[in-house]
Enzyme design. Structure first.
Site, PDB file in Angstrom:
ATOM      1  N   ARG A  16       0.623  -0.719   0.313  1.00 27.54           N
ATOM      2  CA  ARG A  16       0.091   0.210  -0.108  1.00 27.54           C
ATOM      3  C   ARG A  16       1.278   1.078  -0.351  1.00 27.54           C
ATOM      4  NH1 ARG A  16      -2.528  -0.304   5.865  1.00 27.54           N
ATOM      5  NH2 ARG A  16      -0.532   0.373   7.427  1.00 27.54           N
ATOM      6  N   ASP A  37       5.633  -8.052   2.017  1.00 27.88           N
ATOM      7  CA  ASP A  37       5.083  -7.013   2.892  1.00 27.88           C
ATOM      8  C   ASP A  37       4.314  -7.761   3.850  1.00 27.88           C
ATOM      9  OD1 ASP A  37       3.544  -4.953   4.143  1.00 27.88           O
ATOM     10  OD2 ASP A  37       3.711  -3.881   2.565  1.00 27.88           O
ATOM     11  N   ASP A  60       8.422 -10.517   7.093  1.00 29.21           N
ATOM     12  CA  ASP A  60       8.921  -9.976   7.903  1.00 29.21           C
ATOM     13  C   ASP A  60      10.488  -9.015   8.130  1.00 29.21           C
ATOM     14  OD1 ASP A  60      10.046  -9.198  10.591  1.00 29.21           O
ATOM     15  OD2 ASP A  60       8.681 -10.698  11.467  1.00 29.21           O
ATOM     16  N   VAL A  61      10.659  -8.051   7.861  1.00 30.46           N
ATOM     17  CA  VAL A  61      11.685  -7.477   7.027  1.00 30.46           C
ATOM     18  C   VAL A  61      12.555  -7.631   8.275  1.00 30.46           C
ATOM     19  CG1 VAL A  61      10.667  -5.743   5.336  1.00 30.46           C
ATOM     20  CG2 VAL A  61      10.889  -4.826   7.847  1.00 30.46           C
ATOM     21  N   ASN A  87      12.121  -0.553   0.939  1.00 29.82           N
ATOM     22  CA  ASN A  87      10.797   0.639   1.206  1.00 29.82           C
ATOM     23  C   ASN A  87       9.716   0.316   2.767  1.00 29.82           C
ATOM     24  OD1 ASN A  87       8.187   2.576  -0.230  1.00 29.82           O
ATOM     25  ND2 ASN A  87       7.362   0.566   0.597  1.00 29.82           N
ATOM     26  N   TYR A 150      12.824   7.714  14.538  1.00 25.00           N
ATOM     27  CA  TYR A 150      12.826   7.768  13.132  1.00 25.00           C
ATOM     28  C   TYR A 150      13.981   8.868  12.750  1.00 25.00           C
ATOM     29  CZ  TYR A 150      10.584   8.930   8.672  1.00 25.00           C
ATOM     30  OH  TYR A 150       9.906   8.645   7.412  1.00 25.00           O
ATOM     31  N   THR A 185      -0.180  10.191   1.164  1.00 24.46           N
ATOM     32  CA  THR A 185      -0.492   8.350   1.275  1.00 24.46           C
ATOM     33  C   THR A 185      -1.459   8.980   2.099  1.00 24.46           C
ATOM     34  OG1 THR A 185       1.405   8.244   3.019  1.00 24.46           O
ATOM     35  CG2 THR A 185       1.955   8.171   0.525  1.00 24.46           C
TER      36      THR A 185
END
Length: 244
Positions: A16, A37, A60-61, A87, A150, A185
């Site tokens: 998404r 994803d 699961d990154v 991403n 972040y 977004t």
């Protein structure tokens, strides 16, 4: 002829938002895309929409073993990986006083460690294809300050990109980072944030927020052979926000 004809790509966080925009752009330009994803329903729906040029796999990154499975399944479906777009990521808007150790380690794993794992996992596959392009999505907060956690991770992505670019250039693998500003977004156009974003847009030199496709076009360029001499660099798409 598509700008990515013959390319095989893995795009994380592709179910998404900005990731889905990257996926659609890549397929339109001739690539075969593995949508990776954790959001199964949305990821599979996008793959169904795009047909044979896209497949979905749950990722699961933060898990190295899961990354290895994704690369193996991509090779099985389409061949060696030519492009990786890191991403996937999360945001966190807490002060340093409010941020717990658990909060901090979670954002570190998802935004930073995952990029390391992704880059490491695709190297053998890209070697088979005599090179490739890795595009790491950072943020303008990888250039200027912002929220704790972040900002830290997005600066780290910028640094990892440069280090990896130096180490992987011998294999014909290019690594660059993209630094988006405010992008339209679903996360920022919710009813409770619309007015705040509209007000903030007045301070952007371009006078507006960006469409996801404007970021995707830059990612497309860096993933294509058109950017063959670009590596270890950061590419900003922020409407002039950080130029002030």
């Amino acid at each position: 002829m598509g700008r990515l004809n013959g390319k095989v790509a893995i795009i994380t966080g592709g179910a998404r938002g900005m990731g889905a925009s990257h996926v659609r752009t890549f397929v339109k330009e001739g690539a075969k895309v593995m949508i990776a994803d954790i959001l199964e329903q949305e990821g599979q729906a996008l793959a169904n929409e795009l047909g044979e040029s896209a497949k979905f796999i749950k990722l699961d990154v933060t898990k190295g073993a899961n990354w290895e499975e994704v690369v193996a399944e991509t090779e099985k479906a389409y061949g060696p990986v030519n492009v990786l777009v890191n991403n996937a990521g999360i945001s966190m808007n807490k002060s340093i006083e409010e941020t717990s150790e658990e909060d901090y380690r979670r954002i570190l794993d998802i935004n930073q460690v995952s990029v390391f794992l992704g880059m490491k996992s695709v190297i053998p596959s890209m070697k088979k294809g005599n090179g490739g392009s890795i595009v790491n999505i950072s943020s303008i907060n990888g250039l200027v300050g912002g929220a704790i956690g972040y900002t830290d991770t997005k600066f780290a992505v910028r640094g990892m990109t440069k280090a990896a670019a130096l180490g992987l250039s011998q294999y014909g693998i290019r690594v660059n980072s993209v630094h988006p500003g405010v992008i339209e977004t679903p996360m920022i156009v919710q009813e409770d944030s619309k007015e705040a974003i509209k007000e903030f847009a007045k301070y952007i030199p371009a006078g507006r927020v960006a469409n996801p496709e404007e970021v995707s076009n830059l990612v497309l360029f860096l993933s294509s052979d058109e950017s063959s001499y670009s590596t270890g660099s950061e590419f900003v798409v922020d409407g002039g926000l950080t130029a002030q």
